[in-house]
Design an enzyme around this catalytic site. Structure first.
Site, PDB file in Angstrom:
ATOM      1  N   GLU A 190     -46.637 -37.949  52.860  1.00  0.00           N
ATOM      2  CA  GLU A 190     -45.480 -37.249  53.416  1.00  0.00           C
ATOM      3  C   GLU A 190     -44.381 -38.201  53.902  1.00  0.00           C
ATOM      4  O   GLU A 190     -43.996 -38.185  55.075  1.00  0.00           O
ATOM      5  CB  GLU A 190     -45.920 -36.303  54.538  1.00  0.00           C
ATOM      6  CG  GLU A 190     -46.788 -35.172  54.015  1.00  0.00           C
ATOM      7  CD  GLU A 190     -47.009 -34.047  55.003  1.00  0.00           C
ATOM      8  OE1 GLU A 190     -46.812 -34.257  56.221  1.00  0.00           O
ATOM      9  OE2 GLU A 190     -47.392 -32.945  54.565  1.00  0.00           O
ATOM     10  N   GLU A 294     -51.703 -31.137  49.687  1.00  0.00           N
ATOM     11  CA  GLU A 294     -52.088 -30.462  50.927  1.00  0.00           C
ATOM     12  C   GLU A 294     -51.609 -29.018  50.893  1.00  0.00           C
ATOM     13  O   GLU A 294     -50.514 -28.729  50.394  1.00  0.00           O
ATOM     14  CB  GLU A 294     -51.484 -31.142  52.160  1.00  0.00           C
ATOM     15  CG  GLU A 294     -52.097 -32.473  52.540  1.00  0.00           C
ATOM     16  CD  GLU A 294     -51.513 -33.029  53.839  1.00  0.00           C
ATOM     17  OE1 GLU A 294     -50.984 -32.232  54.656  1.00  0.00           O
ATOM     18  OE2 GLU A 294     -51.579 -34.257  54.028  1.00  0.00           O
TER      19      GLU A 294
END
Length: 461
Positions: A190, A294
């Site tokens: 991320e 995710e």
């Protein structure tokens, strides 16, 4: 039997014989990269570790973390996942297991040893691993899960931090270059480069460095803005998968229902699929494989809402199967918010941290799963002030309200709560510290049975 090498073959992953492989599994959040909602502390991992060192002393601290790192995931966990049909485990880790800030570029063997143990355990049970640098020096994003105590991602401002990540991945690639049990490398979790101008050149540099050492393993590259923005990519790298994260609002908002409304927006299967297609547009346009790195809801204990979350999760998994996407559900093990497996509510660890857990839940100090419902008398006036004074202020990455929650709840309130957490461990002798960490061993945990049944059914198809 050795696991096959995973390769990129056009828009799919395959083994060396050309058979299509869908990597479907879970993420091992909270192990070599700890997170506050996963194991119950407030603030960041570094603040948590400092608190435990102060309370337990060097011996108790060492025994706690040795036991925790040994038992949070071991052979029993790998066997359980294999029995469900899981064939991939994403393994997040912090750079701090490999390098100290006061001794940059001096790598520690212990980090490799701990990764090896989980890679080998998974391989024995037919599970590939994907290695994920979740916390980089200087912090690649603005939030707690990169061990960031601020709201600024300094990684993108300082070449020094980038140099250290390249150096670490060169060493990891050299260490695993001949190991097919490792499906590939996920170099930055991320990333959030506010300028959008540094991440592209950094990925190019990183790809060249890794490929000079290891030309074989797949690179799993997260997009910018927490793996949602792929505008920095042009031509895809050879042997690369571009990874999207696909959290759906009804699974996160506590007052939501599915199908139904979440924060004023309507969600059903069609909306989920449109969101998935938008987030994976780059992959489909360039003909590269899709991996959802995710996704997954949180569970609040509200039976009706949790059942709706499972319906939503079923729809997401059906969408991924329809589009040939691999996936990694977040997360495998925690204290009960999101995990497939969780510590028992009456475990020694949860009994000991109960006062701190109550306080941080009441004050909403966790970004993930927390709520400000008990402190609206604090948050409301600040929101009104900013609305009046700077109505056009929309800071990166998620705008004014998320920025304010980060600063007030997740930093201003969370940091002093670390002291309450420390107090929970005062006077604990070293042998008890080790027993507390043992609360996370598989045999002492609870399986979320409805989620396990859902995954078993999905993985059988």
């Amino acid at each position: 039997m050795p696991l096959p090498w995973i390769v990129v073959d056009g828009d799919r992953l395959a083994d060396e014989a050309g058979r299509t492989i869908l990597l479907r599994g879970v993420g091992l959040g909270g192990w070599m990269n700890m997170e506050n909602f996963i194991t119950g502390y407030p603030g960041t991992e570094s603040q948590h570790r400092a608190a435990l060192l102060a309370a337990l002393g060097p011996e108790g601290y060492q025994r706690f973390f040795d036991r925790f790192l040994d038992e949070f995931f071991d052979d029993a966990d790998a066997r359980f996942l294999a029995d469900l049909g899981v064939n991939a485990l994403r393994v997040p880790f912090s750079y701090r297991h490999f390098e100290d800030d006061d001794r940059p570029f001096e790598l520690k063997h212990e980090g490799f040893r701990r990764l090896d143990r989980v890679v080998d355990a998974c391989a024995r049970h037919g599970i590939h691993t994907i290695l994920d640098l979740h916390a980089a020096p200087g912090h690649q994003n603005q939030n707690w899960h990169s061990d960031n105590p601020t709201h600024h991602a300094f990684f993108w401002d300082h070449r020094h931090f980038q140099d250290r990540v390249v150096h670490l991945w060169e060493a990891l690639a050299d260490h695993y270059r001949d190991n097919p049990a490792v499906a590939g490398y996920n170099p930055l979790n991320e990333p959030a480069d506010p300028s959008g101008e540094v991440i592209g050149p950094f990925y190019q540099r990183l790809e060249r460095a890794v490929r000079a050492v290891d030309s074989r393993h797949v690179l799993f590259l997260d997009g910018n803005r927490y793996s949602t923005d792929f505008s920095m990519f042009d031509e895809p790298f050879a042997g690369a998968v571009y990874t999207a994260h696909d959290y759906a609002l009804p699974g996160i908002a506590r007052d939501s229902r599915y199908p139904g409304h979440a924060r004023g927006e309507w969600f059903d299967r069609d909306v989920l699929e449109k969101t998935f297609l938008r987030r994976t547009e780059f992959m489909r346009r360039t003909g590269t494989p899709i991996w959802i790195g995710e996704f997954g809801p949180i569970y609040t204990g509200d039976r009706e809402r949790d059942e709706a979350c499972l319906r939503m999760l079923t729809d997401q998994l059906d969408i991924y199967r329809d589009h040939g996407a691999s996936w990694s559900l977040w997360t495998y093990k925690d204290i009960g918010l999101q995990g497939l497996v969780h510590a028992r509510p009456d475990s020694p660890y949860l009994r000991r941290i109960a006062p701190a857990l109550e306080q941080k839940n009441r004050l909403g100090t966790d970004s993930w799963g927390g709520t400000d419902q008990h402190i609206r008398h604090v948050m409301g006036p600040i929101e009104e002030l900013l609305d009046a004074e700077v109505p056009d202020f929309a800071p990166y990455p998620w705008g004014r309200k998320a920025w304010m929650s980060l600063l007030v709840r997740n930093i201003l309130l969370a940091e002093p709560m670390v002291e309450r957490f420390r107090e929970c461990f005062e006077g604990v002798p070293p042998e008890e510290a080790a027993e507390l960490a043992g609360s996370f061993a598989f045999g002492r945990c609870v399986v979320r049975a409805d989620l396990a049944d859902l995954l078993r059914g999905q993985l059988a198809t």
